[in-house]
Structure formats: structure tokens, C-alpha cells
Design an enzyme around this catalytic site. Structure first.
Site, short mmCIF file in Angstrom:
data_model
loop_
_atom_site.label_atom_id
_atom_site.label_comp_id
_atom_site.label_asym_id
_atom_site.label_seq_id
_atom_site.Cartn_x
_atom_site.Cartn_y
_atom_site.Cartn_z
N CYS A 139 -6.85 -4.24 -8.73
CA CYS A 139 -7.74 -4.91 -7.77
C CYS A 139 -8.52 -3.96 -6.87
CB CYS A 139 -6.95 -5.90 -6.94
SG CYS A 139 -6.08 -7.11 -7.96
N HIS A 266 -8.59 -8.01 2.44
CA HIS A 266 -8.25 -8.26 1.04
C HIS A 266 -7.77 -9.70 0.89
CE1 HIS A 266 -7.30 -7.24 -3.04
NE2 HIS A 266 -6.01 -7.50 -2.89
N GLU A 277 -0.96 -6.90 5.00
CA GLU A 277 -2.27 -6.52 5.52
C GLU A 277 -2.42 -6.84 7.00
OE1 GLU A 277 -7.00 -6.80 4.31
OE2 GLU A 277 -5.59 -8.25 3.45
N LYS A 296 -11.86 -14.92 0.07
CA LYS A 296 -11.36 -15.30 -1.26
C LYS A 296 -11.10 -16.80 -1.42
CE LYS A 296 -9.54 -10.86 -2.87
NZ LYS A 296 -10.05 -9.99 -1.80
N HIS A 301 -10.14 -14.62 -6.26
CA HIS A 301 -9.85 -13.19 -6.39
C HIS A 301 -10.38 -12.71 -7.73
CE1 HIS A 301 -8.32 -9.31 -6.12
NE2 HIS A 301 -7.03 -9.53 -5.96
N PHE A 358 -1.84 -3.37 -7.16
CA PHE A 358 -0.46 -3.12 -7.57
C PHE A 358 -0.12 -1.64 -7.46
CE2 PHE A 358 -0.37 -7.00 -10.65
CZ PHE A 358 -0.13 -7.83 -9.57
#
Length: 371
Positions: A139, A266, A277, A296, A301, A358
């Protein structure tokens, strides 16, 4: 190496479930439009909410049309003096799936149309680029592509860099996130106490970065990376890697944290990401707190394309001087964050945009008005 140049974003375009172009995308976000749909075909015996694009063409063919448009509008006559950088998580995986589901074997699969650089392979059939490189870091793919573009422009290696973040919906990714139990059956609600997961989506963002300033340029001022390697799929709960990436971006941009007006988070809507976050933002921005929102719940996403699409959203925030709201945020879980509950006009000089992936792969980008 001595750095003499600045990286200016002089053109951008996008397509997503939120709109056919960047203006429609930003309008959908600001007006909190419902753009996520319910799907029953990707995950067996389960409905999931996804951000699919209503289209009658392959996403690559739409991308080719948009590249033609770029050449028509900008002062570039061709891409012969341009570095192409692709950021993608899926690559050509969906094309492989189509062939497999059609005849249940892999005999007709073209190995050049499957990997991450399948996008650049496709584009090079139509255009001549000076060179190309593909990033696949889940991502953060297109956020890292933008960071690399900034570096090679600043060092005078390239004058023109075309960054494309792109991902199509695929069974492999949707089912993969389903196996992690992080998919929502409704539109995601990042940062809300009652959130229940994310929405996988598709789309692309195109950005032309150059070493020359134009009338409506947006500067890519800073990039910060970090890798906390806390867990294979989950970020550090205290947001240590996220905080470090934001600190590094501020240092790279030669800015103070009080200079940031807005954070495009994010904000995927999963417990692990949101908790991490928000803790990172809370611990870094203690005094003058910038507005914070995730977009999002409108775009979904888009995985490897998210960094590029949200870079475009950041550019639109700067151009329009409008800070978008968190759609679906009703009950907050973490205090001391300056959440944007409603879309508002506001003076915005610098926007920080986060992309996390990830393995604790974290990238923060800072965009600013040209002064």
C-alpha cells in the site's frame, strides 16, 4: 550529490469509484457522496463493500487514453525524455485471473502480463520512455514511486518523471484481505469507534513531476520513510514507524510540524491501522494540531494506487483551499486529534499525506503551494 532542483507537480489525473477525474474525485469527497458498492462475487457466501469503477473498458486502456490526454494538454510532445515510474500492488494479476477462471488452466497466460511491471510493459507498447521502473511495496507502492521521482529530479538525473499508481480489483487481493478478517460489509468509517474494516477498491492516479515551475505547480516538498518491521501485517500499536516517517518527511522538507495545515491520513478503517496512526499523529503534533481526515470512505482503499490518488487529493486541497471531512466519523475513540468533521474552507500551505503498508513499510509525503 548536491541537490539543486525542486520537484514540481505540473499535471495530474485520476479515475476511481469516486469520480472519472480529479475534480469529480475531490467533489465526491467534499460532499461525502456514497461511492462504495456491495459485492457478492469476490468472497464466497459473503457480501463485502468495494470501490469498483463502472466502466466498459479495461483499466489499462483507460490509462492509455489518459496518457494521450496528458501529451495533448502539456508541453511534452512525447515521453522520450521521461522516466516512467509505476507503483502497483496487483500488477497484471487480474488479467491472469480472468484467463484462469475462463478455462481453468494457465496455458494462455502471458508471463509479461502478470507481474508488477505488466503496466509498464503495456505502456511501452504504445510509447517510448527514456526508462522505466516499477515499485511494489503493497500500500506504499505509488507513495514510494513519488518519493523516488522527487529524488531523481532534485539530483538532476531526470527533468520529467511520470508517476502512475494503479491497481485493479482482483480476487486474490479481495479474498486475501477477507482471510485477514479486515473487510467491511458497508462503507468503511475510519477513526470511528464502531468501525469494522476496510473497502478494497480500484483506480489510478497519474502525476507529471518536472524540475520547472509553472503557474499552477504544486511542490512535492518532502518525503519520509521508515520501516518498523513490527509484524507481517499489523503496524506497531504505538505508531512508532508512522511517527518516524512523518518526522523524516518534515526534516526532508525543512519544515516544522506547526507548518502542516492538514493531514491526509492513511486511515483504512481497520482497528490496527487507525489505532496506530492516530497514536503517531497524537504523539507528534502536540501543540498546533493540523486537521486530520481519511478519504477512504469515499475512494475505498486502492492499495498500490492509494499514494498517488491521495497525492492528487492533497494537491486539490492546496489548490482549492478546502479541507475535506471524515465521512462516517460519529464517535471518536482517541482524543486530542483535530478531526475534520465537516468540509471547510481554510488556509492551507502544506499537506502531509500518509501511506502505510504490510511489514511496517511507511511513507509520508509533504505537498506545498509554490512560493
Amino acid at each position: 550529490m548536491k541537490i539543486n532542483n525542486k520537484a514540481y507537480i505540473n499535471y495530474f489525473d485520476s479515475i476511481s469509484c469516486a469520480g472519472n477525474n480529479s475534480e469529480e474525485l475531490f467533489e465526491s469527497i467534499c460532499l461525502k457522496k456514497d461511492t462504495i458498492s456491495i459485492n457478492s462475487t469476490y468472497v464466497k457466501e459473503r457480501n463485502v463493500a468495494i470501490g469498483g469503477i463502472q466502466r466498459d473498458k479495461d483499466l489499462n486502456n483507460i490509462l492509455k487514453e489518459r496518457c494521450d490526454k496528458l501529451l495533448d494538454i502539456t508541453k511534452l510532445h512525447d515521453f522520450s525524455n521521461t522516466l516512467l515510474i509505476i507503483g502497483s500492488s496487483v500488477g497484471g494479476m487480474n488479467e491472469t485471473e480472468k484467463l484462469f477462471f475462463k478455462n481453468k488452466n494457465y496455458k494462455e497466460i502471458n508471463p509479461k502480463k502478470h507481474p508488477v511491471d505488466a503496466i509498464s510493459h503495456f505502456l511501452k507498447q504504445h510509447y517510448k520512455f527514456y526508462d522505466d521502473v516499477s515499485f511494489s511495496t503493497a500500500c506504499t507502492s505509488s507513495a514510494n514511486a513519488l518519493g523516488y521521482a522527487k529524488e531523481v529530479i532534485e539530483k538532476g538525473i531526470y527533468e520529467n518523471v511520470l508517476v502512475i499508481g494503479i491497481d485493479s480489483l482482483s480476487h486474490t487481493t479481495v479474498c486475501g484481505f477477507s482471510a485477514l478478517s479486515v473487510l467491511s460489509s458497508k462503507t468503511c468509517t475510519p477513526f470511528d469507534k464502531n468501525r469494522d474494516g476496510m473497502n478494497v477498491a480500484e483506480g489510478f492516479g497519474i502525476l507529471l513531476l518536472q524540475n520547472k515551475k509553472e503557474e499552477n505547480s504544486i511542490e512535492l516538498c518532502g518525503v519520509g520513510y521508515s520501516s518498523d518491521s513490527h509484524h507481517m501485517t499489523q503496524p506497531h500499536p504505538e505508531g512508532l514507524g508512522a511517527k518516524k516517517a512523518m518526522e523524516n518527511a518534515l526534516e526532508n522538507a525543512n519544515l516544522h510540524k506547526n507548518d502542516i495545515s492538514y493531514i491526509n491520513a492513511h486511515g483504512t478503517g481497520t482497528f490496527a491501522n487507525d489505532f496506530s496512526e492516530l497514536n503517531a499523529i497524537k504523539s507528534l503534533f502536540i501543540e498546533n494540531k493540523p486537521k486530520v481526515s481519511s478519504t477512504k470512505s469515499t475512494t475505498g482503499h486502492t492499495l498500490g494506487a492509494a499514494g498517488a490518488i491521495e497525492a492528487i487529493i492533497s494537491c486539490m486541497v492546496l489548490k482549492e483551499q478546502i479541507i475535506p471531512a471524515n465521512k462516517g466519523l460519529i464517535e471518536i475513540e482517541i482524543e486530542d486529534i483535530n478531526y475534520s468533521f465537516e468540509t471547510t474552507s481554510s488556509k492551507v500551505d502544506y499537506v502531509l499525506s500518509n501511506s502505510f503498508a504490510f511489514g511496517g513499510n511507511n511513507t509520508s509525503l509533504i505537498f506545498g503551494l509554490v512560493k
